[in-house]
Design an enzyme around this catalytic site. Structure first.
Site, PDB file in Angstrom:
ATOM      1  CG  HIS A  93      -2.259  -0.761   0.770  1.00 14.19           C
ATOM      2  ND1 HIS A  93      -2.234  -2.055   0.344  1.00 14.19           N
ATOM      3  CD2 HIS A  93      -3.553  -0.378   0.710  1.00 14.19           C
ATOM      4  CE1 HIS A  93      -3.458  -2.437   0.058  1.00 14.19           C
ATOM      5  NE2 HIS A  93      -4.289  -1.436   0.270  1.00 14.19           N
ATOM      6  CG  ASP A 164      -6.580   8.062   9.129  1.00 13.56           C
ATOM      7  OD1 ASP A 164      -6.479   8.126  10.367  1.00 13.56           O
ATOM      8  OD2 ASP A 164      -6.402   9.045   8.373  1.00 13.56           O
ATOM      9  CD  GLU A 280      -7.087  11.565  11.288  1.00 19.50           C
ATOM     10  OE1 GLU A 280      -7.584  11.786  10.156  1.00 19.50           O
ATOM     11  OE2 GLU A 280      -6.412  10.545  11.545  1.00 19.50           O
TER      12      GLU A 280
HETATM   13  P1  FAD Z   1       4.321  -1.967   1.925  1.00 22.71           P
HETATM   14  O1  FAD Z   1       3.846  -0.942   0.971  1.00 22.71           O
HETATM   15  O2  FAD Z   1       4.197  -3.378   1.513  1.00 22.71           O
HETATM   16  O3  FAD Z   1       5.827  -1.661   2.363  1.00 22.71           O
HETATM   17  C1  FAD Z   1       6.203  -0.363   2.760  1.00 22.71           C
HETATM   18  C2  FAD Z   1       7.720  -0.335   3.038  1.00 22.71           C
HETATM   19  O4  FAD Z   1       8.003  -1.103   4.198  1.00 22.71           O
HETATM   20  C3  FAD Z   1       8.551  -0.925   1.925  1.00 22.71           C
HETATM   21  O5  FAD Z   1       9.776  -0.258   1.847  1.00 22.71           O
HETATM   22  C4  FAD Z   1       8.772  -2.363   2.380  1.00 22.71           C
HETATM   23  O6  FAD Z   1       9.942  -2.907   1.812  1.00 22.71           O
HETATM   24  C5  FAD Z   1       8.870  -2.184   3.887  1.00 22.71           C
HETATM   25  N1  FAD Z   1       8.356  -3.319   4.652  1.00 22.71           N
HETATM   26  C6  FAD Z   1       7.199  -4.002   4.472  1.00 22.71           C
HETATM   27  N2  FAD Z   1       7.083  -4.958   5.401  1.00 22.71           N
HETATM   28  C7  FAD Z   1       8.187  -4.876   6.184  1.00 22.71           C
HETATM   29  C8  FAD Z   1       8.654  -5.595   7.323  1.00 22.71           C
HETATM   30  N3  FAD Z   1       7.957  -6.604   7.848  1.00 22.71           N
HETATM   31  N4  FAD Z   1       9.839  -5.232   7.865  1.00 22.71           N
HETATM   32  C9  FAD Z   1      10.556  -4.206   7.353  1.00 22.71           C
HETATM   33  N5  FAD Z   1      10.177  -3.514   6.279  1.00 22.71           N
HETATM   34  C10 FAD Z   1       8.995  -3.837   5.712  1.00 22.71           C
HETATM   35  N6  FAD Z   1      -0.099   5.637   7.077  1.00 22.71           N
HETATM   36  C11 FAD Z   1      -0.225   6.229   8.282  1.00 22.71           C
HETATM   37  O7  FAD Z   1       0.757   6.368   9.005  1.00 22.71           O
HETATM   38  N7  FAD Z   1      -1.438   6.665   8.719  1.00 22.71           N
HETATM   39  C12 FAD Z   1      -2.574   6.512   7.984  1.00 22.71           C
HETATM   40  O8  FAD Z   1      -3.644   6.895   8.421  1.00 22.71           O
HETATM   41  C13 FAD Z   1      -2.472   5.883   6.723  1.00 22.71           C
HETATM   42  N8  FAD Z   1      -3.553   5.684   5.966  1.00 22.71           N
HETATM   43  C14 FAD Z   1      -3.433   5.042   4.778  1.00 22.71           C
HETATM   44  C15 FAD Z   1      -4.585   4.818   4.019  1.00 22.71           C
HETATM   45  C16 FAD Z   1      -4.504   4.143   2.820  1.00 22.71           C
HETATM   46  C17 FAD Z   1      -5.755   3.918   2.010  1.00 22.71           C
HETATM   47  C18 FAD Z   1      -3.241   3.714   2.343  1.00 22.71           C
HETATM   48  C19 FAD Z   1      -3.127   3.028   1.034  1.00 22.71           C
HETATM   49  C20 FAD Z   1      -2.091   3.955   3.071  1.00 22.71           C
HETATM   50  C21 FAD Z   1      -2.170   4.618   4.291  1.00 22.71           C
HETATM   51  N9  FAD Z   1      -1.045   4.870   5.071  1.00 22.71           N
HETATM   52  C22 FAD Z   1      -1.184   5.475   6.290  1.00 22.71           C
HETATM   53  C23 FAD Z   1       0.294   4.560   4.592  1.00 22.71           C
HETATM   54  C24 FAD Z   1       0.759   3.196   5.061  1.00 22.71           C
HETATM   55  O9  FAD Z   1       0.961   3.194   6.466  1.00 22.71           O
HETATM   56  C25 FAD Z   1       2.101   2.848   4.429  1.00 22.71           C
HETATM   57  O10 FAD Z   1       2.045   2.953   3.051  1.00 22.71           O
HETATM   58  C26 FAD Z   1       2.514   1.431   4.825  1.00 22.71           C
HETATM   59  O11 FAD Z   1       3.832   1.208   4.437  1.00 22.71           O
HETATM   60  C27 FAD Z   1       1.613   0.429   4.156  1.00 22.71           C
HETATM   61  O12 FAD Z   1       1.823  -0.845   4.694  1.00 22.71           O
HETATM   62  P2  FAD Z   1       2.048  -2.063   3.712  1.00 22.71           P
HETATM   63  O13 FAD Z   1       1.943  -3.279   4.515  1.00 22.71           O
HETATM   64  O14 FAD Z   1       1.180  -1.963   2.529  1.00 22.71           O
HETATM   65  O15 FAD Z   1       3.583  -1.753   3.324  1.00 22.71           O
END
Ligand code: FAD
Length: 519
Positions: A93, A164, A280
């Protein structure tokens, strides 16, 4: 696919020369079918597209450890090997390719979740009371927050700090910070972590905390995946409320809105009873789109009129939690709070929902957008932390000066303040220097033909901040050049670099962040 086949063949050769059985086990955990590669080469942003050579499907943290150990072995693998770039991917994400690995290996962390709680995988384990730590939960880095919420609620417990949106992984958010309306009071999610298991870029599995391997602990939290892969996090819990008064208040004067937001976050003690539990804010702009589904139908017309007349309406969103013991007093307590605020008279709206529905509120938006086929589309987001003393300049220069004059459809724009003293500055996350700073999220969604125009507006905004001397820091940062990363980390850069040399000297991990390589 040539490289991939080479890797697997070499792995098999490698495993024939070693006594470790686990090496034999991982050679069949690589996939390079079209579906796996396509999934790993996209993300929620739908802007970047980088194809890995293979996707690794671990069934235990040990598989990941073995993979990284092999990647570190110069005898078999050099800088041209796919194993020179390894990206853990949680839910993907990110919006700018941060979890991608061009011609490398993407580790699909959700594969661990599929293999559930067993001797090898952490899953989600609640400990209701611990003498030293109080209640906590041990969660696998691959777990998503909605599952953490549901499992902890079974014990009437809950983490205190959220994002969120809950369909993202613990490892993914802890690599950034994890912020939401509770951050002003409890800090970001990284502030609630007691301990982690991390597989470093050297392939060591290390349990780290403030007292043990603390350099790794602080580096990993907010560390953008650069130092290790989080396979377990121990997260503090507190008694969970059952219900929430969910409130939205409208302002047409930015300074009044700002003053009230700051008044509300000044009551921020962990046990504070007289304050709000969540704060917020967001904008309603005359270009729309206006989502009025929160408000009673009878009020929607006058809300639209207020937005049309004002151009921009600023909305405070706050929540007051309650349970059986406070249900008789919550309305009175809320009224006392509202009486101190100066929103436009008659423009305060209250809903009463369960705690779970409140925290999971974005999911219903997701469902609506998916139905309209507007979820899997480009998201040229820009998230900034802006110092309190400069947020009014941002309002006039960006909200009114740039965004209000755009003809392209606007996205969701959020703005709310946080307290710096709730962040641990030893952690890698980067925040402004002032005691209070605002998070401003310009959460655009667009068609494939429009995202570049929106990104031009983002560039214009960053240029405005630069020219006006606004010391903004990007959250969920994205830069292409190392110099920009150096500016982003500022005084933290040297240490960040040292930690990279210490824990991932071959610069294998999370190449999609483009901090140490352009892969
Ligand atoms: P990924 O996109 O899969 O990875 C993100 C990064 O972390 C990459 O560099 C990856 O290599 C690394 N990574 C993944 N897993 C691990 C692990 N286990 N150990 C070490 N590194 C790792 N963020 C907020 O803070 N607050 C919010 O309210 C918020 N709302 C959001 C709402 C939406 C609809 C979306 C799409 C995103 C939102 N985000 C928010 C952002 C979100 O927290 C970050 O994009 C987060 O990285 C997404 O988690 P993911 O599991 O999809 O990570």
């Amino acid at each position: 696919m040539g490289n991939f086949i080479l890797v697997v063949t070499t792995l098999l050769l490698y495993s024939a020369t070693t006594t470790s059985q686990s090496l034999n086990l991982i050679s069949d955990k690589f996939q390079n079918d079209t579906e796996s590669l396509e999934l790993a080469s996209t993300d929620y942003g739908h802007i970047f597209n980088e194809t890995p050579d293979a996707v690794f499907q671990p069934t235990s943290p040990n598989d990941i450890k073995t993979l990284i150990q092999i990647a570190n072995d110069d005898k078999y693998f050099g800088t041209t090997s796919p194993l020179a770039s390894i990206a853990p991917r949680g839910q993907g994400h990110s919006v700018r390719g941060q979890a991608m690995a061009r011609r490398g290996i993407v580790v699909n962390m959700t594969s661990l979740a599929r293999h559930g709680n067993n001797n090898y995988n952490i899953g989600i384990k609640v400990v209701k009371e611990n003498f030293h730590l109080g209640p906590y939960v041990d969660v696998g880095g691959e777990q998503i927050w909605i599952d953490v919420l549901r499992d902890t609620l079974k014990h009437s417990l809950s983490p205190v700090s959220w994002t969120d949106y809950l369909y993202i992984t613990v490892g993914g958010t802890l690599s950034n910070a994890g912020i939401s309306g509770q951050t002003f009071r409890f800090g970001p999610q990284i502030s609630s972590v007691h301990e982690m298991d991390v597989i470093t870029g050297k392939g060591d599995l290390v349990t780290c905390s403030r007292n043990n391997a603390s350099e790794l602990f602080y580096a990993v939290l907010g560390g953008l995946g650069q130092f290790g892969i989080i396979t377990r996090a121990r997260i503090a819990l507190a008694p969970a409320p059952t219900r929430v008064k969910w409130v939205r208040l409208f302002y047409n004067d930015f300074l009044a809105f700002k003053k009230d937001q700051e008044k509300l976050i000044s009551k921020n003690g962990r046990k504070e009873k007289n304050g709000v539990d969540y704060l917020e804010g967001f904008l309603l702009m005359r270009q729309g789109p206006l989502d009025l589904s929160f408000y009673p139908t009878a009020d929607q017309l006058r809300i639209t009129s207020l937005v049309t007349q004002s151009g921009i309406v600023y909305s405070i969103e706050l929540a007051k939690y309650y349970d059986d013991s406070t249900q008789n007093s919550v309305d009175k307590d809320l009224q006392i709070l509202l009486d101190q605020l100066s929103f436009v008279p008659g423009f305060g709206f209250v809903k009463d929902v369960t705690y779970e529905d409140f925290l999971n509120r974005v999911q219903s938006e997701e469902e609506k957008l998916r139905e309209l086929q507007r979820w899997e589309i480009p998201h040229p987001w820009l998230n900034l932390f802006v110092p309190e003393s400069q947020v009014s300049d941002f309002n006039s220069g960006v909200f009114k000066g740039i965004l209000l004059n755009q003809s392209v459809p606007m996205g969701v724009f959020i703005i709310y303040p946080m307290n710096r003293n709730k962040w641990d500055v030893k952690m890698s996350a980067v925040i402004p220097e002032e005691d209070v700073f605002y998070t401003i999220g310009l959460l655009h969604s667009s068609s494939y033909s429009e995202w570049e125009a929106i990104d031009e507006v983002n560039k214009q905004i960053l240029q405005f901040c630069h020219d006006a001397g606004i010391q903004a820091k990007q959250y969920l940062p994205h830069y292409e050049a190392q110099q920009d990363w150096m500016d982003h980390f500022g005084a933290k850069w040297k240490h960040f670099q040292q930690m990279k040399t210490q824990f991932d000297p071959k610069k294998i991990l999370s190449p999609g962040q483009k901090i140490f390589s352009n892969l």
